[in-house]
Design an enzyme around this catalytic site. Structure first.
Site, mmCIF file in Angstrom:
data_model
loop_
_atom_site.group_PDB
_atom_site.id
_atom_site.type_symbol
_atom_site.label_atom_id
_atom_site.label_comp_id
_atom_site.label_asym_id
_atom_site.label_seq_id
_atom_site.Cartn_x
_atom_site.Cartn_y
_atom_site.Cartn_z
ATOM 1 N N ASN A 157 0.803 -1.236 0.000
ATOM 2 C CA ASN A 157 0.000 0.000 0.000
ATOM 3 C C ASN A 157 0.836 1.286 0.000
ATOM 4 O OD1 ASN A 157 0.719 -0.490 2.643
ATOM 5 N ND2 ASN A 157 -1.234 0.137 3.510
ATOM 6 N N LYS A 180 12.438 -7.697 1.417
ATOM 7 C CA LYS A 180 11.529 -8.238 0.397
ATOM 8 C C LYS A 180 10.309 -7.330 0.283
ATOM 9 C CE LYS A 180 8.004 -10.900 0.626
ATOM 10 N NZ LYS A 180 7.126 -10.218 -0.350
ATOM 11 N N GLU A 256 4.647 -3.648 12.409
ATOM 12 C CA GLU A 256 3.581 -2.654 12.156
ATOM 13 C C GLU A 256 2.450 -3.433 11.527
ATOM 14 O OE1 GLU A 256 3.603 0.368 13.048
ATOM 15 O OE2 GLU A 256 5.694 0.991 13.207
ATOM 16 N N LEU A 257 1.400 -3.701 12.298
ATOM 17 C CA LEU A 257 0.371 -4.624 11.823
ATOM 18 C C LEU A 257 -0.946 -3.901 11.554
ATOM 19 C CD1 LEU A 257 1.389 -7.497 14.267
ATOM 20 C CD2 LEU A 257 2.250 -7.012 11.974
ATOM 21 N N CYS A 290 -3.303 1.390 6.905
ATOM 22 C CA CYS A 290 -3.603 0.800 8.211
ATOM 23 C C CYS A 290 -3.999 1.873 9.220
ATOM 24 C CB CYS A 290 -2.430 -0.029 8.707
ATOM 25 S SG CYS A 290 -0.890 0.858 8.582
ATOM 26 N N GLU A 387 -10.782 -4.548 9.364
ATOM 27 C CA GLU A 387 -10.331 -3.425 8.546
ATOM 28 C C GLU A 387 -11.013 -3.487 7.186
ATOM 29 O OE1 GLU A 387 -5.822 -1.757 8.693
ATOM 30 O OE2 GLU A 387 -6.011 -3.906 8.518
HETATM 31 P P1 ADP Z 1 -1.486 -7.425 3.004
HETATM 32 O O1 ADP Z 1 -2.895 -7.614 3.378
HETATM 33 O O2 ADP Z 1 -0.962 -6.035 3.159
HETATM 34 O O3 ADP Z 1 -1.101 -8.030 1.691
HETATM 35 P P2 ADP Z 1 0.238 -9.398 4.183
HETATM 36 O O4 ADP Z 1 0.617 -9.554 5.609
HETATM 37 O O5 ADP Z 1 -0.364 -10.569 3.491
HETATM 38 O O6 ADP Z 1 -0.731 -8.150 4.169
HETATM 39 O O7 ADP Z 1 1.474 -8.922 3.308
HETATM 40 C C1 ADP Z 1 2.457 -8.020 3.750
HETATM 41 C C2 ADP Z 1 3.810 -8.533 3.328
HETATM 42 O O8 ADP Z 1 4.021 -9.798 3.931
HETATM 43 C C3 ADP Z 1 3.960 -8.727 1.823
HETATM 44 O O9 ADP Z 1 5.299 -8.411 1.448
HETATM 45 C C4 ADP Z 1 3.724 -10.228 1.676
HETATM 46 O O10 ADP Z 1 4.371 -10.755 0.543
HETATM 47 C C5 ADP Z 1 4.351 -10.752 2.950
HETATM 48 N N1 ADP Z 1 3.849 -12.065 3.375
HETATM 49 C C6 ADP Z 1 2.627 -12.603 3.211
HETATM 50 N N2 ADP Z 1 2.572 -13.844 3.729
HETATM 51 C C7 ADP Z 1 3.800 -14.112 4.241
HETATM 52 C C8 ADP Z 1 4.401 -15.229 4.916
HETATM 53 N N3 ADP Z 1 3.708 -16.326 5.161
HETATM 54 N N4 ADP Z 1 5.699 -15.142 5.284
HETATM 55 C C9 ADP Z 1 6.403 -14.019 5.031
HETATM 56 N N5 ADP Z 1 5.899 -12.938 4.422
HETATM 57 C C10 ADP Z 1 4.617 -12.969 4.028
#
Ligand code: ADP
Length: 484
Positions: A157, A180, A256-257, A290, A387
């Protein structure tokens, strides 16, 4: 997409100062959410490349950490300047892969770059202490040192600022980084890496691993003994899992969740100010942040006055492709985002709510949704707990201050909250009572490099930005000087 500086469009991982294909030659597509076009394909790296990047960061750490803060800051400032010089291209790149309107993309790049400038300066103020001694034959001193190799994972985002908010304090402190980016938005990350190389960072200080297999990369990052710190921005569900994985090597974590931001309009608010603040908080990035207001609580006495103006403002938002002039609301990121809105709205309407503005998919394309207002919401509806992450304003009516505070705090999240009042005593009282890390008082946009951003409860651990942000990347070492 016509970039002036075509070198900004990179499509391989950036490891140890080199552009690297995936070892198995796999790639994944990056899609423009406004029209479904394939922009390009990007290296689909895996565990092997992540380990190479971690090894490069580990090798680069001793020399980078031994540079003075001023030397590191000088390279960071070059990076900051290069980002600003290329802002038009970077904004176009961001809008094309993420969807937000160009003006917002530029705003994000300015904001993202400001963290580089801030931490380049802040690194020179990483002070230790000399602590008064309890024994005359010894002295107590603390020094702060960079924690080591940092691994980070960021969401789609904010394709630039979520990256600079992590990399800047880390490299300013003397750490090296492997990051990443989200698979939806790797191009902004790679453009930043290109400019970092131009700025003159030594090989291995900043590494970007692109991948569609987040779990594979995440596992290597969280379990590697060479990584001392893990920083994540994303969903609470994934954050919890990664935190658990980090336990295997007792890494320091920053998270940051998710959020579920309440926005409270009290009877004594300035209506114009409240409407402006609520619009800014709710509709930035089409509601996909968020810290976007997720629940709007409006007090009985001001309800009609506020809603009349708010409905009008929401109905007048200009929806379309973010590269078109005057567009305020772009597409959502994917089909799941549209499905989620439909589910949440359907549930609210089934339980008695009324849609008073919008409420349908938008004719601009598959991933567009009408800016929407849904009134008569209550705590039984899913929209009060989840959300929305889209351009929908759920409105809740309340009568007393106590009730508003209780409703606002009735969530496992604690990231951002907002309220509007002209009463100073109430402002202080409510600010202290809200269980949130960030509180906007008569203000809908509060993020800035100078202030600590972060959440309480299940919204996260740690703070980004401000003098506190660099602490996340430092260890405190206690020196006991004896035998005096
Ligand atoms: P969003 O709803 O913002 O996509 P996510 O938590 O799925 O929220 O994604 C945020 C980041 O975490 C992205 O870079 C995504 O690729 C990564 N991600 C998603 N699943 C995993 C996982 N199982 N392990 C590590 N990174 C992950």
């Amino acid at each position: 997409m016509q970039l002036q500086n075509t070198s900004l469009l990179q499509n391989r991982s950036f490891i140890n100062g080199e552009w690297v294909d995936a070892s198995n030659a796999e790639t994944f597509e990056v899609i423009n959410p406004a029209n479904g076009d394939i922009i390009t394909s990007v290296a689909d790296s895996g565990a092997v490349e992540t380990e190479q990047a971690i090894a490069a960061a580990s090798k680069a750490f001793p020399a980078w950490s031994k540079k003075t803060a001023k030397e590191r800051g000088a390279i960071m400032k070059k990076w900051f300047n290069l980002i600003n010089e290329n802002i038009e291209d970077l904004a176009l790149l961001m809008t094309t892969e993420q969807g937000k309107p160009l003006a917002e993309a530029k705003g994000e790049i300015t904001y993202g770059a400001s963290f580089i400038e801030w931490f380049a300066e802040e690194a020179r103020r990483v002070y230790g202490d000399v602590i008064p001694t309890p024994a005359n034959d010894r002295r107590i001193i603390t020094i702060k040192q960079p924690i080591g190799v940092v691994a980070a994972i960021t969401p789609w985002n904010f394709p630039v600022s979520m990256i600079t908010r992590k990399i800047s304090p880390a490299i300013a402190a003397g750490c090296t980084v492997v990051l990443k980016p989200a698979a939806q938005t790797p191009l902004s990350a790679l453009a930043l890496a290109y400019l970092a190389k131009e700025a003159g960072f030594p090989a291995g200080v900043i590494n970007i691993v692109t991948s569609s297999n987040a779990a594979e990369i995440g596992k290597v990052m969280t379990e590697s003994p060479l990584v001392q710190k893990f920083s994540f921005t994303g969903s609470t569900k994934v954050g919890k899992m990664l935190m658990q994985q980090c336990a295997s090597t007792v890494k320091k974590v920053s998270l940051e969740l998710g959020g579920n931001a309440p926005l409270i309009v009290f009877d004594d608010a300035d209506v114009e100010q409240a409407v402006k603040g609520a619009m800014a908080s709710k509709y930035r990035n089409a509601g996909q942040t968020c810290v976007c207001a997720n629940r709007l609580y409006v007090q009985e006495g001001i309800y009609d006055g506020f809603l009349e103006k708010y409905r009008e403002a929401v109905a007048s938002l200009n929806v379309g492709n973010g590269t078109d002039a005057g567009v305020e609301i772009g597409p959502l990121i994917d089909v799941e985002a549209i499905e989620k809105i439909k589910r949440l709205l359907g549930d609210a309407v089934d339980k008695g709510a009324t849609v008073t503005v919008g409420g349908n998919e938008h004719s601009a394309g598959k991933l567009f949704y009408e800016p929407t207002v849904v009134e008569g919401c209550n705590s039984k509806m899913a929209v009060s707990k989840e959300e929305v992450f889209g351009p929908v304003s759920p409105i809740f009516k309340f009568s007393t201050e106590e009730e508003a505070i209780a409703l606002a705090n009735d969530t496992e999240y604690g990231l951002a909250s907002y309220f509007f009042t002209q009463n100073l005593a109430r402002a202080w009282r409510v600010a202290e009572a809200l269980d949130y890390g960030i509180i906007g008082i008569n203000e809908g946009i509060v993020s800035t490099a100078e202030a600590p951003f972060g959440g309480m409860k299940e919204s996260g651990i740690g703070r980004e930005g401000s003098k506190y942000g660099i602490e996340e990347y430092l260890e405190i070492k206690y020196l006991c000087l004896g035998g005096l």
